[in-house]
Design a protein around this motif. Structure first.
Motif, PDB file in Angstrom:
ATOM      1  N   VAL A  26       0.842  -1.199   0.000  1.00  0.00           N
ATOM      2  CA  VAL A  26       0.000   0.000   0.000  1.00  0.00           C
ATOM      3  C   VAL A  26       0.874   1.246   0.000  1.00  0.00           C
ATOM      4  O   VAL A  26       0.628   2.207  -0.763  1.00  0.00           O
ATOM      5  CB  VAL A  26      -0.956  -0.019   1.218  1.00  0.00           C
ATOM      6  CG1 VAL A  26      -1.627   1.335   1.411  1.00  0.00           C
ATOM      7  CG2 VAL A  26      -1.996  -1.113   1.066  1.00  0.00           C
ATOM      8  N   ASN A  27       1.909   1.267   0.841  1.00  0.00           N
ATOM      9  CA  ASN A  27       2.802   2.421   0.913  1.00  0.00           C
ATOM     10  C   ASN A  27       3.549   2.636  -0.399  1.00  0.00           C
ATOM     11  O   ASN A  27       3.723   3.775  -0.847  1.00  0.00           O
ATOM     12  CB  ASN A  27       3.793   2.269   2.070  1.00  0.00           C
ATOM     13  CG  ASN A  27       3.123   2.337   3.420  1.00  0.00           C
ATOM     14  OD1 ASN A  27       2.024   2.863   3.551  1.00  0.00           O
ATOM     15  ND2 ASN A  27       3.774   1.796   4.434  1.00  0.00           N
ATOM     16  N   LEU A  28       3.994   1.539  -1.039  1.00  0.00           N
ATOM     17  CA  LEU A  28       4.684   1.669  -2.327  1.00  0.00           C
ATOM     18  C   LEU A  28       3.743   2.191  -3.411  1.00  0.00           C
ATOM     19  O   LEU A  28       4.150   2.998  -4.265  1.00  0.00           O
ATOM     20  CB  LEU A  28       5.286   0.327  -2.751  1.00  0.00           C
ATOM     21  CG  LEU A  28       6.552  -0.081  -2.000  1.00  0.00           C
ATOM     22  CD1 LEU A  28       6.946  -1.499  -2.380  1.00  0.00           C
ATOM     23  CD2 LEU A  28       7.684   0.880  -2.290  1.00  0.00           C
ATOM     24  N   ARG A  29       2.484   1.751  -3.392  1.00  0.00           N
ATOM     25  CA  ARG A  29       1.513   2.237  -4.364  1.00  0.00           C
ATOM     26  C   ARG A  29       1.292   3.747  -4.186  1.00  0.00           C
ATOM     27  O   ARG A  29       1.272   4.508  -5.155  1.00  0.00           O
ATOM     28  CB  ARG A  29       0.190   1.481  -4.224  1.00  0.00           C
ATOM     29  CG  ARG A  29      -0.778   1.785  -5.355  1.00  0.00           C
ATOM     30  CD  ARG A  29      -2.058   0.955  -5.281  1.00  0.00           C
ATOM     31  NE  ARG A  29      -1.789  -0.479  -5.286  1.00  0.00           N
ATOM     32  CZ  ARG A  29      -2.163  -1.309  -4.321  1.00  0.00           C
ATOM     33  NH1 ARG A  29      -2.829  -0.885  -3.274  1.00  0.00           N
ATOM     34  NH2 ARG A  29      -1.877  -2.588  -4.395  1.00  0.00           N
ATOM     35  N   GLU A  30       1.190   4.176  -2.937  1.00  0.00           N
ATOM     36  CA  GLU A  30       1.010   5.603  -2.656  1.00  0.00           C
ATOM     37  C   GLU A  30       2.249   6.390  -3.092  1.00  0.00           C
ATOM     38  O   GLU A  30       2.130   7.467  -3.702  1.00  0.00           O
ATOM     39  CB  GLU A  30       0.752   5.809  -1.163  1.00  0.00           C
ATOM     40  CG  GLU A  30       0.487   7.247  -0.779  1.00  0.00           C
ATOM     41  CD  GLU A  30       0.250   7.409   0.711  1.00  0.00           C
ATOM     42  OE1 GLU A  30       0.450   8.529   1.197  1.00  0.00           O
ATOM     43  OE2 GLU A  30      -0.130   6.418   1.371  1.00  0.00           O
ATOM     44  N   LEU A  31       3.441   5.855  -2.813  1.00  0.00           N
ATOM     45  CA  LEU A  31       4.675   6.510  -3.237  1.00  0.00           C
ATOM     46  C   LEU A  31       4.749   6.606  -4.755  1.00  0.00           C
ATOM     47  O   LEU A  31       5.158   7.640  -5.303  1.00  0.00           O
ATOM     48  CB  LEU A  31       5.874   5.734  -2.681  1.00  0.00           C
ATOM     49  CG  LEU A  31       7.261   6.260  -3.028  1.00  0.00           C
ATOM     50  CD1 LEU A  31       7.464   7.640  -2.405  1.00  0.00           C
ATOM     51  CD2 LEU A  31       8.328   5.297  -2.562  1.00  0.00           C
ATOM     52  N   GLN A  65       2.216   6.773  -6.825  1.00  0.00           N
ATOM     53  CA  GLN A  65       1.282   7.820  -7.257  1.00  0.00           C
ATOM     54  C   GLN A  65       1.885   9.198  -7.033  1.00  0.00           C
ATOM     55  O   GLN A  65       1.770  10.084  -7.891  1.00  0.00           O
ATOM     56  CB  GLN A  65      -0.052   7.688  -6.513  1.00  0.00           C
ATOM     57  CG  GLN A  65      -0.856   6.485  -6.931  1.00  0.00           C
ATOM     58  CD  GLN A  65      -2.078   6.260  -6.045  1.00  0.00           C
ATOM     59  OE1 GLN A  65      -2.212   6.880  -4.996  1.00  0.00           O
ATOM     60  NE2 GLN A  65      -2.951   5.365  -6.474  1.00  0.00           N
ATOM     61  N   ARG A  66       2.521   9.408  -5.891  1.00  0.00           N
ATOM     62  CA  ARG A  66       3.142  10.700  -5.606  1.00  0.00           C
ATOM     63  C   ARG A  66       4.277  10.987  -6.593  1.00  0.00           C
ATOM     64  O   ARG A  66       4.449  12.124  -7.041  1.00  0.00           O
ATOM     65  CB  ARG A  66       3.660  10.751  -4.174  1.00  0.00           C
ATOM     66  CG  ARG A  66       2.569  10.836  -3.144  1.00  0.00           C
ATOM     67  CD  ARG A  66       3.152  10.930  -1.776  1.00  0.00           C
ATOM     68  NE  ARG A  66       2.110  11.001  -0.762  1.00  0.00           N
ATOM     69  CZ  ARG A  66       2.354  11.045   0.523  1.00  0.00           C
ATOM     70  NH1 ARG A  66       3.616  11.010   0.961  1.00  0.00           N
ATOM     71  NH2 ARG A  66       1.364  11.112   1.391  1.00  0.00           N
ATOM     72  N   MET A  67       5.064   9.941  -6.902  1.00  0.00           N
ATOM     73  CA  MET A  67       6.156  10.115  -7.876  1.00  0.00           C
ATOM     74  C   MET A  67       5.591  10.464  -9.248  1.00  0.00           C
ATOM     75  O   MET A  67       6.145  11.304  -9.971  1.00  0.00           O
ATOM     76  CB  MET A  67       7.006   8.834  -7.968  1.00  0.00           C
ATOM     77  CG  MET A  67       7.832   8.536  -6.745  1.00  0.00           C
ATOM     78  SD  MET A  67       9.167   9.674  -6.500  1.00  0.00           S
ATOM     79  CE  MET A  67      10.247   9.210  -7.812  1.00  0.00           C
ATOM     80  N   GLY A  68       4.474   9.836  -9.613  1.00  0.00           N
ATOM     81  CA  GLY A  68       3.828  10.156 -10.885  1.00  0.00           C
ATOM     82  C   GLY A  68       3.365  11.605 -10.918  1.00  0.00           C
ATOM     83  O   GLY A  68       3.570  12.320 -11.918  1.00  0.00           O
ATOM     84  N   ALA A  69       2.757  12.064  -9.829  1.00  0.00           N
ATOM     85  CA  ALA A  69       2.314  13.470  -9.766  1.00  0.00           C
ATOM     86  C   ALA A  69       3.507  14.410  -9.825  1.00  0.00           C
ATOM     87  O   ALA A  69       3.474  15.445 -10.514  1.00  0.00           O
ATOM     88  CB  ALA A  69       1.510  13.697  -8.498  1.00  0.00           C
ATOM     89  N   MET A  70       4.595  14.047  -9.114  1.00  0.00           N
ATOM     90  CA  MET A  70       5.788  14.886  -9.137  1.00  0.00           C
ATOM     91  C   MET A  70       6.394  14.923 -10.542  1.00  0.00           C
ATOM     92  O   MET A  70       6.798  15.992 -11.036  1.00  0.00           O
ATOM     93  CB  MET A  70       6.813  14.366  -8.134  1.00  0.00           C
ATOM     94  CG  MET A  70       8.012  15.276  -7.951  1.00  0.00           C
ATOM     95  SD  MET A  70       9.152  14.653  -6.717  1.00  0.00           S
ATOM     96  CE  MET A  70       9.915  13.342  -7.632  1.00  0.00           C
ATOM     97  N   ASN A  71       6.449  13.798 -11.212  1.00  0.00           N
ATOM     98  CA  ASN A  71       6.968  13.762 -12.582  1.00  0.00           C
ATOM     99  C   ASN A  71       6.115  14.627 -13.511  1.00  0.00           C
ATOM    100  O   ASN A  71       6.637  15.316 -14.391  1.00  0.00           O
ATOM    101  CB  ASN A  71       7.022  12.327 -13.102  1.00  0.00           C
ATOM    102  CG  ASN A  71       8.194  11.558 -12.548  1.00  0.00           C
ATOM    103  OD1 ASN A  71       9.159  12.167 -12.094  1.00  0.00           O
ATOM    104  ND2 ASN A  71       8.108  10.244 -12.578  1.00  0.00           N
ATOM    105  N   TYR A  72       4.805  14.600 -13.316  1.00  0.00           N
ATOM    106  CA  TYR A  72       3.917  15.428 -14.134  1.00  0.00           C
ATOM    107  C   TYR A  72       4.220  16.910 -13.918  1.00  0.00           C
ATOM    108  O   TYR A  72       4.307  17.691 -14.864  1.00  0.00           O
ATOM    109  CB  TYR A  72       2.455  15.119 -13.796  1.00  0.00           C
ATOM    110  CG  TYR A  72       1.471  15.936 -14.580  1.00  0.00           C
ATOM    111  CD1 TYR A  72       1.222  15.644 -15.914  1.00  0.00           C
ATOM    112  CD2 TYR A  72       0.811  17.002 -13.980  1.00  0.00           C
ATOM    113  CE1 TYR A  72       0.315  16.404 -16.639  1.00  0.00           C
ATOM    114  CE2 TYR A  72      -0.092  17.761 -14.694  1.00  0.00           C
ATOM    115  CZ  TYR A  72      -0.340  17.460 -16.035  1.00  0.00           C
ATOM    116  OH  TYR A  72      -1.224  18.225 -16.740  1.00  0.00           O
TER     117      TYR A  72
END
Length: 122
Positions: free
Chosen positions: A87-92, A94-101
């Motif tokens: 769960v924590n890796l999935r959240e990380l 998603q955050r990395m994807g938003a940061m990359n965007y």
């Protein structure tokens, strides 16, 4: 065994023979009883050893069962921890994807073409 008085043996010898024969039969019976007793003692000792061995095996199986329950509890705990880590890796992710965007958006604005687009009013 009975003696025939007057035939070929005297009553004295006949009595001795009868006594000796009875002693021999009694000796054989006593010896047979002794041998049977020895075998029974050996069998009893063997059965007692077998009983102790089975008791030890039963105790060892109980200890193994207890150890397996502990291992199962630890594995269940590991499964919960692995799930939480997932769960924590999935959240990380998603955050990395938003940061990359966001980084991609900033990169586009910092290029010469992006700067010109930012200055255009339309």
């Amino acid at each position: 065994m009975s003696c025939n008085n007057g035939k070929s043996c005297s009553s004295k010898w006949c009595g001795w023979l009868q006594s000796f024969a009875q002693l021999a039969v009694a000796g054989v019976i006593v010896y047979a009883g002794y041998i049977v007793n020895q075998h029974m003692e050996a069998w009893t000792a063997s059965f007692e050893q077998g009983s102790r061995d089975l008791h030890n095996i039963s105790r060892a199986m109980t200890e193994i069962e207890t150890d397996m329950r502990v291992i199962k509890a630890q594995m269940d705990g590991m499964n919960v921890n692995t799930y939480q880590m997932n769960v924590n890796l999935r959240e990380l992710n998603q955050r990395m994807g938003a940061m990359n965007y966001q980084v991609h958006g900033i990169r586009d604005r910092l290029t010469p073409m992006g700067m010109m687009r930012g200055m255009m009013p339309w």
